[in-house]
Design a protein around this motif. Structure first.
Motif, PDB file in Angstrom:
ATOM      1  N   UNK A 162      48.471  55.080  32.909  1.00 39.80           N
ATOM      2  CA  UNK A 162      48.985  53.798  33.414  1.00 39.80           C
ATOM      3  C   UNK A 162      47.886  52.745  33.394  1.00 39.80           C
ATOM      4  N   UNK A 163      46.675  53.131  33.763  1.00 36.82           N
ATOM      5  CA  UNK A 163      45.555  52.197  33.741  1.00 36.82           C
ATOM      6  C   UNK A 163      45.154  51.839  32.315  1.00 36.82           C
ATOM      7  N   UNK A 164      45.243  52.786  31.404  1.00 38.32           N
ATOM      8  CA  UNK A 164      44.937  52.476  30.002  1.00 38.32           C
ATOM      9  C   UNK A 164      45.948  51.476  29.459  1.00 38.32           C
ATOM     10  N   UNK A 165      47.199  51.602  29.889  1.00 38.45           N
ATOM     11  CA  UNK A 165      48.225  50.639  29.483  1.00 38.45           C
ATOM     12  C   UNK A 165      47.921  49.254  30.041  1.00 38.45           C
ATOM     13  N   UNK A 166      47.455  49.195  31.292  1.00 35.16           N
ATOM     14  CA  UNK A 166      47.055  47.910  31.877  1.00 35.16           C
ATOM     15  C   UNK A 166      45.938  47.267  31.062  1.00 35.16           C
ATOM     16  N   UNK A 172      45.513  41.965  25.220  1.00 35.27           N
ATOM     17  CA  UNK A 172      46.473  41.262  24.362  1.00 35.27           C
ATOM     18  C   UNK A 172      46.317  39.746  24.473  1.00 35.27           C
ATOM     19  N   UNK A 173      45.855  39.267  25.660  1.00 36.77           N
ATOM     20  CA  UNK A 173      45.743  37.832  25.910  1.00 36.77           C
ATOM     21  C   UNK A 173      44.352  37.323  25.576  1.00 36.77           C
ATOM     22  N   UNK A 174      44.296  36.052  25.156  1.00 32.05           N
ATOM     23  CA  UNK A 174      43.004  35.431  24.900  1.00 32.05           C
ATOM     24  C   UNK A 174      42.266  35.231  26.225  1.00 32.05           C
ATOM     25  N   UNK A 175      40.932  35.200  26.156  1.00 32.61           N
ATOM     26  CA  UNK A 175      40.122  35.157  27.369  1.00 32.61           C
ATOM     27  C   UNK A 175      40.428  33.947  28.249  1.00 32.61           C
ATOM     28  N   UNK A 176      40.615  32.789  27.657  1.00 30.63           N
ATOM     29  CA  UNK A 176      40.817  31.596  28.476  1.00 30.63           C
ATOM     30  C   UNK A 176      42.132  31.662  29.249  1.00 30.63           C
ATOM     31  N   UNK A 177      43.116  32.364  28.710  1.00 35.14           N
ATOM     32  CA  UNK A 177      44.386  32.533  29.428  1.00 35.14           C
ATOM     33  C   UNK A 177      44.186  33.468  30.621  1.00 35.14           C
ATOM     34  N   UNK A 178      43.496  34.587  30.376  1.00 37.64           N
ATOM     35  CA  UNK A 178      43.218  35.536  31.461  1.00 37.64           C
ATOM     36  C   UNK A 178      42.350  34.899  32.533  1.00 37.64           C
ATOM     37  N   UNK A 179      41.311  34.151  32.118  1.00 41.41           N
ATOM     38  CA  UNK A 179      40.431  33.478  33.080  1.00 41.41           C
ATOM     39  C   UNK A 179      41.218  32.530  33.977  1.00 41.41           C
ATOM     40  N   UNK A 180      42.072  31.704  33.367  1.00 44.57           N
ATOM     41  CA  UNK A 180      42.851  30.741  34.142  1.00 44.57           C
ATOM     42  C   UNK A 180      43.824  31.409  35.085  1.00 44.57           C
ATOM     43  N   UNK A 181      44.456  32.483  34.616  1.00 44.55           N
ATOM     44  CA  UNK A 181      45.418  33.202  35.453  1.00 44.55           C
ATOM     45  C   UNK A 181      44.728  33.831  36.655  1.00 44.55           C
ATOM     46  N   UNK A 182      43.571  34.448  36.423  1.00 46.87           N
ATOM     47  CA  UNK A 182      42.842  35.077  37.524  1.00 46.87           C
ATOM     48  C   UNK A 182      42.325  34.040  38.514  1.00 46.87           C
ATOM     49  N   UNK A 183      41.845  32.911  38.006  1.00 42.74           N
ATOM     50  CA  UNK A 183      41.340  31.879  38.913  1.00 42.74           C
ATOM     51  C   UNK A 183      42.453  31.371  39.817  1.00 42.74           C
ATOM     52  N   UNK A 184      43.628  31.133  39.248  1.00 49.83           N
ATOM     53  CA  UNK A 184      44.754  30.660  40.067  1.00 49.83           C
ATOM     54  C   UNK A 184      45.154  31.700  41.114  1.00 49.83           C
ATOM     55  N   UNK A 185      45.204  32.961  40.705  1.00 47.78           N
ATOM     56  CA  UNK A 185      45.581  34.028  41.646  1.00 47.78           C
ATOM     57  C   UNK A 185      44.554  34.160  42.764  1.00 47.78           C
ATOM     58  N   UNK A 186      43.284  34.119  42.395  1.00 45.85           N
ATOM     59  CA  UNK A 186      42.236  34.307  43.395  1.00 45.85           C
ATOM     60  C   UNK A 186      42.083  33.097  44.309  1.00 45.85           C
ATOM     61  N   UNK A 187      42.409  31.921  43.829  1.00 48.68           N
ATOM     62  CA  UNK A 187      42.410  30.746  44.707  1.00 48.68           C
ATOM     63  C   UNK A 187      43.474  30.895  45.797  1.00 48.68           C
ATOM     64  N   UNK A 188      44.607  31.483  45.447  1.00 44.20           N
ATOM     65  CA  UNK A 188      45.644  31.746  46.452  1.00 44.20           C
ATOM     66  C   UNK A 188      45.138  32.779  47.460  1.00 44.20           C
ATOM     67  N   UNK A 189      44.450  33.817  46.961  1.00 47.01           N
ATOM     68  CA  UNK A 189      43.872  34.809  47.872  1.00 47.01           C
ATOM     69  C   UNK A 189      42.834  34.156  48.781  1.00 47.01           C
ATOM     70  N   UNK A 190      42.060  33.217  48.231  1.00 46.12           N
ATOM     71  CA  UNK A 190      41.038  32.525  49.020  1.00 46.12           C
ATOM     72  C   UNK A 190      41.655  31.822  50.214  1.00 46.12           C
ATOM     73  N   UNK A 191      42.793  31.176  50.024  1.00 47.94           N
ATOM     74  CA  UNK A 191      43.492  30.494  51.121  1.00 47.94           C
ATOM     75  C   UNK A 191      43.886  31.498  52.198  1.00 47.94           C
ATOM     76  N   UNK A 192      44.418  32.637  51.766  1.00 45.26           N
ATOM     77  CA  UNK A 192      44.847  33.671  52.722  1.00 45.26           C
ATOM     78  C   UNK A 192      43.654  34.205  53.501  1.00 45.26           C
ATOM     79  N   UNK A 193      42.556  34.507  52.803  1.00 48.98           N
ATOM     80  CA  UNK A 193      41.369  35.046  53.469  1.00 48.98           C
ATOM     81  C   UNK A 193      40.786  34.044  54.460  1.00 48.98           C
ATOM     82  N   UNK A 194      40.800  32.755  54.112  1.00 49.17           N
ATOM     83  CA  UNK A 194      40.268  31.740  55.022  1.00 49.17           C
ATOM     84  C   UNK A 194      41.106  31.666  56.294  1.00 49.17           C
TER      85      UNK A 194
END
Length: 220
Positions: A162-166, A172-194
């Motif tokens: 399952x992890x190898x599939x992940x 499959x995605x270009x780096x800039x797409x993955x970077x942007x997606x992770x930044x948006x997700x982690x910014x939401x987590x940042x709000x929750x943690x604060x």
């Protein structure tokens, strides 16, 4: 460390699993947290792993056998970056490179060194949002079963299918797409943690106030 070295001196330590790790304070910018928090993370994720490994290696060398399994992270292997977790991902990258080099150094001495790279496992480090993707999140027991079967098979491995599939899906995605997606997700987590930190501070202040009032009543 002195007590640890004394404890293992008379033991036949056949296998060491370095699994301890911390991700606190969570999703934050580097400048938002006191440097002591980053030092604590480095001590656990990198320094302790190095010291414990160094403590058991002499005995393994004398016996000419042994296995060391270091638990890394998919964040430092499958992803191009891990924004707002910069120190955490850096420590996990250290684990990966440390393991690779030790494997080359000690293979001829009969000591197998392996870095396992898990992705999503149901632990306190995985956010509740990630747990919604149930088919991609392994229970600790499921991961452990796969992990044990892979010990001794390669310097770097992703034990569960399952992890190898992940990992394949991420690549499959270009780096800039993955970077942007992770930044948006982690910014939401940042709000929750604060919010959580703010709530905890208010609770602690309330407890301190109640304790002070109780002390005053006792004195009166």
């Amino acid at each position: 460390m002195r007590r640890l070295r004394e404890a293992v001196a008379g033991l036949d330590v056949g296998m060491l699993v370095n699994n301890a790790g911390v991700a606190k304070p969570g999703a934050v910018y580097l400048h938002e947290v006191d440097v002591e928090a980053w030092v604590r993370m480095i001590r656990v994720n990198a320094l302790a792993l190095t010291e414990v490994t160094a403590a058991v290696l002499p005995g393994m060398l004398r016996r000419g056998r042994g296995a060391i399994v270091n638990i890394g992270s998919g964040s430092s292997f499958a992803l191009p970056s891990y924004p707002l977790y910069s120190v955490y991902v850096a420590t996990k990258r250290y684990v990966l490179e440390f393991s690779r080099s030790l494997s080359v150094e000690y293979k001829s001495s009969g000591i197998d060194v392996q870095c396992q790279v898990p992705l999503l496992v149901e632990t306190n480090m995985v956010s509740s949002a990630a747990r919604l993707i149930r088919q991609f999140v392994l229970t600790p027991d499921a991961y452990a079963r796969a992990a044990v079967s892979w010990i001794g098979h390669g310097t770097l491995c992703v034990p569960n299918a399952v992890h190898r599939l992940q990992g394949w899906y991420i690549c499959f995605w270009q780096d800039f797409i993955t970077d942007g997606s992770l930044l948006r997700r982690h910014l939401k987590q940042r709000v929750i943690f604060r919010r959580l930190r703010s709530w905890r501070k208010s609770q602690e202040a309330g407890w301190a106030s109640d304790s002070a009032k109780a002390t005053m009543r006792c004195e009166l």
